[in-house]
Design a protein around this motif. Structure first.
Motif, PDB file in Angstrom:
ATOM      1  N   TYR A 373       0.841  -1.203   0.000  1.00 14.52           N
ATOM      2  CA  TYR A 373       0.000   0.000   0.000  1.00 14.52           C
ATOM      3  C   TYR A 373       0.875   1.252   0.000  1.00 14.52           C
ATOM      4  O   TYR A 373       2.028   1.223   0.439  1.00 14.52           O
ATOM      5  CB  TYR A 373      -0.900   0.019   1.236  1.00 14.52           C
ATOM      6  N   TYR A 427       4.992   3.823   2.347  1.00 19.91           N
ATOM      7  CA  TYR A 427       4.725   2.485   1.831  1.00 19.91           C
ATOM      8  C   TYR A 427       4.516   1.517   2.998  1.00 19.91           C
ATOM      9  O   TYR A 427       5.271   1.540   3.978  1.00 19.91           O
ATOM     10  CB  TYR A 427       5.880   2.020   0.948  1.00 19.91           C
ATOM     11  N   GLU A 471      -3.958   3.453  -0.438  1.00 18.72           N
ATOM     12  CA  GLU A 471      -4.168   2.902  -1.776  1.00 18.72           C
ATOM     13  C   GLU A 471      -3.403   1.593  -1.944  1.00 18.72           C
ATOM     14  O   GLU A 471      -2.200   1.518  -1.666  1.00 18.72           O
ATOM     15  CB  GLU A 471      -3.699   3.902  -2.848  1.00 18.72           C
ATOM     16  N   GLN A 473      -1.472  -0.974  -4.142  1.00 22.53           N
ATOM     17  CA  GLN A 473      -0.725  -0.893  -5.394  1.00 22.53           C
ATOM     18  C   GLN A 473      -0.873  -2.167  -6.211  1.00 22.53           C
ATOM     19  O   GLN A 473      -1.104  -3.250  -5.667  1.00 22.53           O
ATOM     20  CB  GLN A 473       0.767  -0.635  -5.099  1.00 22.53           C
TER      21      GLN A 473
END
Length: 473
Positions: A373, A427, A471, A473
């Protein structure tokens, strides 16, 4: 019953009381006491559970922490953590990796307790004191932005409301409505480094009763230390789990025994009246309505569900949720008070700390360490703080995942890398590398992220700032 509504919670109590009076009036003309509706029992048990939950959880936490056993400290004594929580161990829910915590329980029944804090010489220190209903009665946040660059030496006296006496010059008096006070002093550290400097500050903190402070009595031992921080029995007790194991009689018995020393606020007499209707009287054995056992069970179950359900006035955005301006000073917002005790026991005020939590990605799927993410903070969307901020991943139960490298969270004081435009990409994944920029190690299973803002700015609690979505990935 509508759960977690916005209107003042006292309205529920008033309605319940009026309903009870109407019921009694109707029965006055009846020839004999026949079958009675038990609907009021269910509602009042549910309301009373929400009302009393913070006191019960705090009472469990105090019992576990006070003593001379492993991981405990005597009353009016601080226990200094001198290591960060070990990964994979049974830790209290969502332990901080940003600070070393010194915690203790004060008893102000006989005389004030004096707390002296040293000059931190530029190091961030967050100290707060909570009453037994989880309201913050004092914190270093009261002094505004001064603690951002360290706190100055200061001495505070915690006194029972109504105590009459003189304090030494220069000592600030804080009146406390409950007999017991939970004191926590959090000293910022960089991933467990700088231990010598932190220990020096810990040793300089003084907690003693007034008579010992003025020399009228010999002070008791003032410090209990643990080199393992969260590895021994008392330190690993989760009071929320203990409270969840109580049945209705056990819960309300614990509440009744805690009430005499820790009465509710003066504007809560209606709560005691409703408790009395249920057979819950401060300091007395509990006698819940025996003829309404099903209603008691239903109300108890409903109350537990309400405590675990986010109230409507909790701030939320992009999957994150957090307490706003009312945190730590709840007034009659019993739903928010109970929910924060359930999810974030010890939460400070809007000036102390914000903890935003997210369990889902931008598509509504549970966060899982098998995925990778990214959280993109635009340059103008970085967490608004006067202090600093960090992100940590925990299991769904609030523990540190075994797959994560020890003591790793991401903080803007620990080498955070920015893009050329000033933005920050964070990340999150179970598999990564310490060389990966802005990497937050996550458990391999489902997990949650906690974004902590230390000394937040007003935008963080008034709803004008929103953390970005997570989000996949």
């Amino acid at each position: 019953m509508i759960k977690n509504r916005r209107e003042p919670y006292s309205f529920q109590w008033t309605c319940a009381a009026l309903a009870g009076l109407a019921f009694l009036a109707g029965c006055a003309s009846a020839p004999a006491p026949t079958e009675k509706s038990t609907g009021w029992v269910k509602d009042e048990v549910s309301d009373s559970y929400v009302f009393g939950y913070p006191l019960v959880v705090m009472d469990i936490a105090r019992d576990a922490a006070v003593g001379s056993g492993p991981g405990q400290a005597p009353v009016n004594t601080l226990r200094h953590a001198q290591a960060l929580p070990p990964v994979g161990a049974a830790n209290p829910t969502m332990p901080s990796l940003d600070t070393f915590d010194s915690t203790g329980w004060l008893d102000v029944a006989d005389e004030p307790v004096i707390v002296s804090l040293p000059d931190s010489r530029g190091r961030y220190v967050d100290a707060r004191a909570l009453d037994m209903w989880t309201n913050v009665v004092w914190s270093t946040g009261d002094a505004g932005a001064t603690r951002v660059t360290g706190i100055k030496a200061q001495t505070v006296a915690f006194a029972a409301a109504g105590w009459k006496g003189d304090l030494p010059a220069g000592v600030k008096r804080i009146d406390v409505p409950t007999r017991y006070v939970w004191l926590a002093v959090r000293i910022q550290t960089a991933r467990g480094r700088e231990l010598a400097a932190v220990r020096k500050l810990q040793r300089a903190i003084r907690v003693v009763p007034l008579s010992a402070y003025t020399g009228d009595a010999r002070p008791a031992a003032q410090t209990a230390r643990s080199n393992g921080a969260a590895t021994d029995s008392a330190a690993t007790v989760n009071p929320v789990v203990r409270a969840a194991a109580l049945d209705a009689n056990g819960f309300f018995s614990r509440l009744a025994q805690a009430l005499p020393d820790n009465p509710p606020a003066p504007d809560d007499p209606h709560a005691l009246k409703i408790l009395s209707d249920l057979g819950v009287t401060p300091g007395q054995p509990v006698a819940l309505p025996a003829a309404a056992s099903d209603a008691v069970a239903a109300g108890f179950s409903d109350g537990r569900d309400r405590v675990a359900t986010a109230p409507s006035n909790l701030l939320s955005a992009n999957g994150w949720s957090w307490a706003g301006d009312n945190a730590g000073a709840y007034g009659s917002d019993y739903a928010l008070r109970a929910y924060t005790a359930f999810t974030e026991l010890g939460l400070g005020t809007k000036d102390d700390e914000v903890r935003a939590v997210v369990l889902q990605d931008s598509d509504g799927h549970a966060l899982n360490g098998a995925n990778r993410y990214v959280i993109h903070f635009a340059a103008k969307q970085l967490p608004p703080v006067r202090g600093f901020w960090s992100i940590t991943a925990y299991t769904k139960d609030g523990a540190l995942g075994e797959s994560a490298p020890a003591h790793v969270s991401l903080s803007d004081r620990n080498g955070l890398r920015r893009s050329r435009d000033g933005s920050v990409d964070v990340y999150v994944s179970a598999v990564g590398s310490k060389k990966m920029p802005n990497w937050v190690p996550a458990p391999r299973s489902d997990f949650k992220l906690v974004l902590r803002l230390y000394a937040p700015k007003p935008q963080a609690t008034d709803g004008s700032w929103e953390p970005p979505a997570v989000e996949r990935q």
